[in-house]
Design an enzyme around this catalytic site. Structure first.
Site, PDB file in Angstrom:
ATOM      1  N   GLU A  54       0.712  -1.216  -0.046  1.00 37.55           N
ATOM      2  CA  GLU A  54       0.106  -0.042  -0.061  1.00 37.55           C
ATOM      3  C   GLU A  54       0.926   1.211   0.102  1.00 37.55           C
ATOM      4  O   GLU A  54       0.230   2.443  -0.559  1.00 37.55           O
ATOM      5  CB  GLU A  54      -1.018  -0.062   1.113  1.00 37.55           C
ATOM      6  CG  GLU A  54      -2.148  -0.968   1.168  1.00 37.55           C
ATOM      7  CD  GLU A  54      -2.914  -0.866   2.463  1.00 37.55           C
ATOM      8  OE1 GLU A  54      -4.022  -0.639   2.099  1.00 37.55           O
ATOM      9  OE2 GLU A  54      -2.413  -1.019   3.449  1.00 37.55           O
TER      10      GLU A  54
ATOM     11  N   GLU B 267      -7.862   7.186  10.311  1.00 41.27           N
ATOM     12  CA  GLU B 267      -8.017   8.048  11.674  1.00 41.27           C
ATOM     13  C   GLU B 267      -7.044   9.353  11.508  1.00 41.27           C
ATOM     14  O   GLU B 267      -7.130  10.137  11.961  1.00 41.27           O
ATOM     15  CB  GLU B 267      -7.717   6.980  12.847  1.00 41.27           C
ATOM     16  CG  GLU B 267      -8.752   5.980  13.034  1.00 41.27           C
ATOM     17  CD  GLU B 267      -8.592   4.727  12.144  1.00 41.27           C
ATOM     18  OE1 GLU B 267      -9.391   3.714  12.677  1.00 41.27           O
ATOM     19  OE2 GLU B 267      -7.806   4.859  11.424  1.00 41.27           O
TER      20      GLU B 267
ATOM     21  N   TYR C 196     -15.516  27.414   0.654  1.00 44.91           N
ATOM     22  CA  TYR C 196     -15.727  25.900   0.489  1.00 44.91           C
ATOM     23  C   TYR C 196     -14.592  25.407  -0.528  1.00 44.91           C
ATOM     24  O   TYR C 196     -14.181  24.363  -0.450  1.00 44.91           O
ATOM     25  CB  TYR C 196     -16.846  25.449   0.473  1.00 44.91           C
ATOM     26  CG  TYR C 196     -17.829  25.979  -0.485  1.00 44.91           C
ATOM     27  CD1 TYR C 196     -17.873  25.782  -1.888  1.00 44.91           C
ATOM     28  CD2 TYR C 196     -18.913  26.866  -0.042  1.00 44.91           C
ATOM     29  CE1 TYR C 196     -18.750  26.098  -2.873  1.00 44.91           C
ATOM     30  CE2 TYR C 196     -19.602  27.394  -1.132  1.00 44.91           C
ATOM     31  CZ  TYR C 196     -19.568  27.208  -2.335  1.00 44.91           C
ATOM     32  OH  TYR C 196     -20.402  27.505  -3.403  1.00 44.91           O
TER      33      TYR C 196
ATOM     34  N   LYS D  24     -12.421   4.831   3.015  1.00 48.54           N
ATOM     35  CA  LYS D  24     -11.656   4.214   2.048  1.00 48.54           C
ATOM     36  C   LYS D  24     -12.343   2.964   1.284  1.00 48.54           C
ATOM     37  O   LYS D  24     -12.250   1.826   2.023  1.00 48.54           O
ATOM     38  CB  LYS D  24     -10.438   3.836   2.988  1.00 48.54           C
ATOM     39  CG  LYS D  24      -9.362   3.168   2.191  1.00 48.54           C
ATOM     40  CD  LYS D  24      -8.206   2.927   2.996  1.00 48.54           C
ATOM     41  CE  LYS D  24      -7.071   1.809   2.430  1.00 48.54           C
ATOM     42  NZ  LYS D  24      -5.977   1.545   3.204  1.00 48.54           N
TER      43      LYS D  24
END
Length: 121
Positions: free
Chosen positions: A23, A75, A55, A100
């Protein structure tokens, strides 16, 4: 505190994320949803863009930050994005969801949701 909110939904970013060696060599898709407390009354009454939470700038800042950093955990992405938005845009409270998709073969998505405020110790 105003109960007004500004939302950004489905902000899709490619970045290096994961705990496994394989990964750490590829970019994977994250999808972020944000809900940010912002007093919209001044902008709503005046029609003055300078009084809005921009934004577009928030999205650009998040995208640039996440794309240029490597993470192991979603996290960590959530925490760092929350801190960035609180510091850079003076948001008092926000909720961040980091997804994810495809992280687990037999699940459509995995995600974490956090809520943070400027006065949190």
């Amino acid at each position: 505190m105003s109960k007004d909110r500004v939302l950004i939904e489905g902000l899709t970013i490619l970045t290096i994320i994961g705990v496994y060696d394989w990964e750490k060599t590829i970019k994977q898709k994250l999808v972020l949803d944000l809900e940010m407390q912002w007093d919209n009354i001044p902008a709503g009454k005046s029609d003055d863009v300078s009084l809005c939470l921009d934004y577009f700038q928030v999205s650009q800042s998040i995208t640039s930050f996440v794309e240029t950093h490597k993470f192991e955990l979603i996290e960590c992405v959530a925490e760092q994005v929350a801190e960035l938005i609180i510091q850079q845009f003076s948001v008092k409270w926000l909720k961040v969801k980091v997804s994810k998709p495809g992280a687990i073969a037999n699940a459509k998505n995995v995600a974490v949701i956090i809520e943070r405020s400027r006065d949190r110790k």
